[in-house]
Scaffold this motif. Structure first.
Motif, PDB file in Angstrom:
ATOM      1  N   GLN A  43       0.822  -1.204   0.000  1.00  0.00           N
ATOM      2  CA  GLN A  43       0.000   0.000   0.000  1.00  0.00           C
ATOM      3  C   GLN A  43       0.859   1.258   0.000  1.00  0.00           C
ATOM      4  N   GLU A  44       1.961   1.252   0.761  1.00  0.00           N
ATOM      5  CA  GLU A  44       2.846   2.408   0.795  1.00  0.00           C
ATOM      6  C   GLU A  44       3.549   2.633  -0.537  1.00  0.00           C
ATOM      7  N   LEU A  45       3.874   1.541  -1.228  1.00  0.00           N
ATOM      8  CA  LEU A  45       4.609   1.655  -2.487  1.00  0.00           C
ATOM      9  C   LEU A  45       3.696   1.890  -3.694  1.00  0.00           C
ATOM     10  N   TYR A  46       2.511   1.238  -3.697  1.00  0.00           N
ATOM     11  CA  TYR A  46       1.669   1.247  -4.894  1.00  0.00           C
ATOM     12  C   TYR A  46       0.282   1.858  -4.694  1.00  0.00           C
ATOM     13  N   GLY A  47      -0.050   2.220  -3.464  1.00  0.00           N
ATOM     14  CA  GLY A  47      -1.397   2.697  -3.211  1.00  0.00           C
ATOM     15  C   GLY A  47      -2.278   1.566  -2.705  1.00  0.00           C
ATOM     16  N   LYS A  48      -3.483   1.911  -2.316  1.00  0.00           N
ATOM     17  CA  LYS A  48      -4.352   0.931  -1.667  1.00  0.00           C
ATOM     18  C   LYS A  48      -5.101   0.024  -2.637  1.00  0.00           C
ATOM     19  N   SER A  49      -5.253   0.421  -3.891  1.00  0.00           N
ATOM     20  CA  SER A  49      -6.005  -0.408  -4.828  1.00  0.00           C
ATOM     21  C   SER A  49      -5.479  -0.230  -6.244  1.00  0.00           C
ATOM     22  N   ALA A  50      -5.863  -1.181  -7.096  1.00  0.00           N
ATOM     23  CA  ALA A  50      -5.441  -1.136  -8.493  1.00  0.00           C
ATOM     24  C   ALA A  50      -6.529  -1.752  -9.361  1.00  0.00           C
ATOM     25  N   PRO A  51      -6.733  -1.240 -10.579  1.00  0.00           N
ATOM     26  CA  PRO A  51      -7.742  -1.824 -11.464  1.00  0.00           C
ATOM     27  C   PRO A  51      -7.262  -3.139 -12.056  1.00  0.00           C
ATOM     28  N   PHE A  52      -8.207  -4.003 -12.404  1.00  0.00           N
ATOM     29  CA  PHE A  52      -7.868  -5.283 -13.023  1.00  0.00           C
ATOM     30  C   PHE A  52      -8.871  -5.607 -14.124  1.00  0.00           C
ATOM     31  N   PHE A  53      -8.474  -6.530 -14.993  1.00  0.00           N
ATOM     32  CA  PHE A  53      -9.348  -7.060 -16.033  1.00  0.00           C
ATOM     33  C   PHE A  53      -9.180  -8.572 -16.068  1.00  0.00           C
ATOM     34  N   GLY A  54     -10.252  -9.273 -16.392  1.00  0.00           N
ATOM     35  CA  GLY A  54     -10.169 -10.728 -16.397  1.00  0.00           C
ATOM     36  C   GLY A  54     -11.322 -11.368 -17.135  1.00  0.00           C
ATOM     37  N   ALA A  55     -11.401 -12.697 -17.022  1.00  0.00           N
ATOM     38  CA  ALA A  55     -12.452 -13.484 -17.666  1.00  0.00           C
ATOM     39  C   ALA A  55     -12.751 -14.694 -16.798  1.00  0.00           C
ATOM     40  N   GLU A  56     -13.913 -15.297 -17.008  1.00  0.00           N
ATOM     41  CA  GLU A  56     -14.281 -16.471 -16.238  1.00  0.00           C
ATOM     42  C   GLU A  56     -15.270 -17.335 -17.007  1.00  0.00           C
ATOM     43  N   ILE A  57     -15.354 -18.600 -16.609  1.00  0.00           N
ATOM     44  CA  ILE A  57     -16.396 -19.502 -17.081  1.00  0.00           C
ATOM     45  C   ILE A  57     -17.044 -20.132 -15.856  1.00  0.00           C
ATOM     46  N   THR A  58     -18.351 -20.332 -15.920  1.00  0.00           N
ATOM     47  CA  THR A  58     -19.101 -20.897 -14.803  1.00  0.00           C
ATOM     48  C   THR A  58     -20.032 -21.984 -15.310  1.00  0.00           C
ATOM     49  N   LEU A  59     -20.053 -23.099 -14.611  1.00  0.00           N
ATOM     50  CA  LEU A  59     -20.937 -24.213 -14.936  1.00  0.00           C
ATOM     51  C   LEU A  59     -21.938 -24.370 -13.800  1.00  0.00           C
ATOM     52  N   ARG A  60     -23.235 -24.295 -14.116  1.00  0.00           N
ATOM     53  CA  ARG A  60     -24.274 -24.390 -13.082  1.00  0.00           C
ATOM     54  C   ARG A  60     -25.056 -25.686 -13.201  1.00  0.00           C
ATOM     55  N   PHE A  61     -25.181 -26.390 -12.060  1.00  0.00           N
ATOM     56  CA  PHE A  61     -25.982 -27.596 -11.974  1.00  0.00           C
ATOM     57  C   PHE A  61     -27.176 -27.323 -11.056  1.00  0.00           C
ATOM     58  N   PRO A  62     -28.411 -27.416 -11.567  1.00  0.00           N
ATOM     59  CA  PRO A  62     -29.569 -27.219 -10.701  1.00  0.00           C
ATOM     60  C   PRO A  62     -29.720 -28.394  -9.734  1.00  0.00           C
ATOM     61  N   ILE A  63     -30.057 -28.092  -8.491  1.00  0.00           N
ATOM     62  CA  ILE A  63     -30.319 -29.128  -7.492  1.00  0.00           C
ATOM     63  C   ILE A  63     -31.818 -29.316  -7.341  1.00  0.00           C
ATOM     64  N   ARG A  64     -32.483 -28.258  -6.951  1.00  0.00           N
ATOM     65  CA  ARG A  64     -33.938 -28.220  -6.898  1.00  0.00           C
ATOM     66  C   ARG A  64     -34.332 -26.758  -6.966  1.00  0.00           C
ATOM     67  N   GLU A  65     -35.105 -26.429  -7.981  1.00  0.00           N
ATOM     68  CA  GLU A  65     -35.438 -25.026  -8.236  1.00  0.00           C
ATOM     69  C   GLU A  65     -35.902 -24.308  -6.967  1.00  0.00           C
ATOM     70  N   PRO A  66     -35.309 -23.144  -6.663  1.00  0.00           N
ATOM     71  CA  PRO A  66     -34.331 -22.356  -7.436  1.00  0.00           C
ATOM     72  C   PRO A  66     -32.885 -22.554  -6.990  1.00  0.00           C
ATOM     73  N   HIS A  67     -32.584 -23.666  -6.301  1.00  0.00           N
ATOM     74  CA  HIS A  67     -31.261 -23.882  -5.738  1.00  0.00           C
ATOM     75  C   HIS A  67     -30.356 -24.585  -6.753  1.00  0.00           C
ATOM     76  N   GLY A  68     -29.060 -24.272  -6.676  1.00  0.00           N
ATOM     77  CA  GLY A  68     -28.122 -24.897  -7.583  1.00  0.00           C
ATOM     78  C   GLY A  68     -26.696 -24.811  -7.069  1.00  0.00           C
ATOM     79  N   MET A  69     -25.789 -25.403  -7.819  1.00  0.00           N
ATOM     80  CA  MET A  69     -24.368 -25.400  -7.499  1.00  0.00           C
ATOM     81  C   MET A  69     -23.593 -24.854  -8.689  1.00  0.00           C
ATOM     82  N   ASP A  70     -22.732 -23.851  -8.426  1.00  0.00           N
ATOM     83  CA  ASP A  70     -21.923 -23.230  -9.477  1.00  0.00           C
ATOM     84  C   ASP A  70     -20.464 -23.650  -9.317  1.00  0.00           C
ATOM     85  N   ILE A  71     -19.875 -24.098 -10.405  1.00  0.00           N
ATOM     86  CA  ILE A  71     -18.441 -24.378 -10.464  1.00  0.00           C
ATOM     87  C   ILE A  71     -17.828 -23.349 -11.405  1.00  0.00           C
TER      88      ILE A  71
END
Length: 204
Positions: free
Chosen positions: A52-80
């Protein structure tokens, strides 16, 4: 009497129709598995006080992701989910004010519980964070750079707004705990990540 019977039947049918439970407006089909591909952006707040002293408290970032959703019982599910993001930040040394440059690259894997109503969704869960870092120094330094990597843990949560059956907006937070602790050398690469993203959904 003949006019009263049809009128009575019409009122009875109307009452039965109004008594039926109202259905929710849903953009997503029920009990469907899907995966999403998305682009993310936001800010990462460094937890290490030296950083924080050298670079400041925060910095911007960019990224990407993929998510796979499995329904368990509507409306509940599991995301990987799996994703990555990178940030670069310029800084100055404390005393001589010489230039520094920090680059952090995170790869993450999450397992989250999700609650999806068809219009909105919420998620929360833990995951694994793998971070690589490289710090580049000014020409006056005895070495050009320092680099390394470390594996840690994170907790993430947030929500989605489904714009169409295939397009969603995402807002999330992530708390990362990633520490390198060696004799005479200690770095905390963890922090708090706040981001937004746009995602496209595929059903299967």
């Amino acid at each position: 009497m003949r006019k009263i019977v049809p009128l009575f039947m019409a009122l009875l049918c109307s009452g039965l129709a109004l008594s039926q439970p109202q259905t929710r407006i849903k953009l997503l089909p029920d009990e469907e598995r899907y995966f999403t591909v998305g682009l993310l952006g936001g800010f990462y707040s460094l937890q290490d006080q030296v950083f924080q002293e050298l670079y400041g408290k925060s910095a911007p970032f960019f990224g990407a992701e993929i998510t796979l959703r499995f329904p368990i019982r509507e409306p509940h599910g599991m995301d990987i989910a799996a994703g990555g993001r990178t940030l670069t930040k310029k800084g100055l040394t404390s005393y001589t004010e010489e230039g520094l440059n920090l680059r952090l690259t995170n790869l993450s894997f999450s397992l989250c519980y999700s609650y999806d109503t068809g219009r909105f969704a919420l998620f929360l869960g833990p995951g694994i964070e793998y971070v690589t870092y490289k710090e580049t120094y000014a020409e006056t330094f005895p070495i050009d750079s320092t680099n390394g990597s470390q594996t840690g843990l994170h907790l993430t949560g947030g929500g989605y707004v489904h714009l169409t059956s295939g397009l969603s907006l995402k807002g999330y937070f992530k708390y990362c705990r990633v520490e390198i602790d060696k004799p005479g050398f200690r770095i905390n690469l963890g922090g708090t990540e706040w981001g937004v993203g746009i995602l496209y959904r595929f059903y299967f």
